[in-house]
Design a protein around this motif. Sequence first.
Motif, PDB file in Angstrom:
ATOM      1  N   LEU A 146      14.094   4.584   2.047  1.00  0.00           N
ATOM      2  CA  LEU A 146      14.284   3.361   2.831  1.00  0.00           C
ATOM      3  C   LEU A 146      13.377   3.335   4.050  1.00  0.00           C
ATOM      4  O   LEU A 146      13.490   4.181   4.935  1.00  0.00           O
ATOM      5  N   ASP A 147      12.484   2.353   4.081  1.00  0.00           N
ATOM      6  CA  ASP A 147      11.631   2.133   5.245  1.00  0.00           C
ATOM      7  C   ASP A 147      12.491   1.555   6.369  1.00  0.00           C
ATOM      8  O   ASP A 147      13.329   0.678   6.133  1.00  0.00           O
ATOM      9  N   GLY A 169       7.244   4.840  10.388  1.00  0.00           N
ATOM     10  CA  GLY A 169       5.911   5.113  10.912  1.00  0.00           C
ATOM     11  C   GLY A 169       5.951   5.460  12.387  1.00  0.00           C
ATOM     12  O   GLY A 169       5.019   6.052  12.914  1.00  0.00           O
ATOM     13  N   GLN A 170       7.036   5.091  13.051  1.00  0.00           N
ATOM     14  CA  GLN A 170       7.172   5.354  14.485  1.00  0.00           C
ATOM     15  C   GLN A 170       8.551   5.934  14.764  1.00  0.00           C
ATOM     16  O   GLN A 170       9.515   5.201  14.975  1.00  0.00           O
ATOM     17  N   ILE A 201       0.837  -1.207   0.000  1.00  0.00           N
ATOM     18  CA  ILE A 201       0.000   0.000   0.000  1.00  0.00           C
ATOM     19  C   ILE A 201       0.867   1.250   0.000  1.00  0.00           C
ATOM     20  O   ILE A 201       0.636   2.177  -0.781  1.00  0.00           O
ATOM     21  N   ASP A 202       1.882   1.289   0.875  1.00  0.00           N
ATOM     22  CA  ASP A 202       2.776   2.451   0.912  1.00  0.00           C
ATOM     23  C   ASP A 202       3.522   2.615  -0.411  1.00  0.00           C
ATOM     24  O   ASP A 202       3.670   3.726  -0.914  1.00  0.00           O
ATOM     25  N   GLU A 206       3.469   9.163   8.841  1.00  0.00           N
ATOM     26  CA  GLU A 206       2.142   9.620   9.261  1.00  0.00           C
ATOM     27  C   GLU A 206       1.782  10.991   8.699  1.00  0.00           C
ATOM     28  O   GLU A 206       0.606  11.317   8.577  1.00  0.00           O
ATOM     29  N   VAL A 207       2.771  11.791   8.370  1.00  0.00           N
ATOM     30  CA  VAL A 207       2.496  13.139   7.854  1.00  0.00           C
ATOM     31  C   VAL A 207       3.090  13.337   6.460  1.00  0.00           C
ATOM     32  O   VAL A 207       3.256  14.458   6.004  1.00  0.00           O
ATOM     33  N   LEU A 208       3.371  12.244   5.790  1.00  0.00           N
ATOM     34  CA  LEU A 208       4.032  12.313   4.494  1.00  0.00           C
ATOM     35  C   LEU A 208       3.018  12.493   3.369  1.00  0.00           C
ATOM     36  O   LEU A 208       2.105  11.693   3.210  1.00  0.00           O
TER      37      LEU A 208
END
Length: 140
Positions: A58-59, A87-88, A16-17, A109-111
């Motif tokens: 890079l996640d 994400g955290q 999804i991302d 979260e705010v991207l």
Amino acid sequence: MALRKAVILLVDDSEIDRRIYGRYLRDWADIEVTLIEAPTGKAALEACAEVAPDCILLDYRLPDVDGLELLEQIKRITDAPVILMTGQPAPMMLTHAQSLGIAGYLWKEVLGSARLREAILIALRVGIDAALQRAPERVG
């Protein structure tokens, strides 16, 4: 001279991302983005070896490797600027990532499209500046 093309490696295990960020990247009218997706650290390392990305997204959390460990491995293969996404957010993780030479940091979260574009353009400029510093001096 304006940037017209960019090869971006997107390393994220979330389909999804990857779809969302891919849509953001393809919506740029002034820059032709070639997007390479890697859902795992192993796939990211293979992509870095096969292609010369201009920038890497890079996640931090991947199923097969810690994002910081992967960052260290990527830095051994390529000089491409790396933007870490998470994400955290965690201050200690960010400090460690900065010591490894990340070009940017994004909180998922705010991207949005504008923030992603800004971060990539800054990272690409950092990458170009670094390449120029590594180039031998020209005499003439």
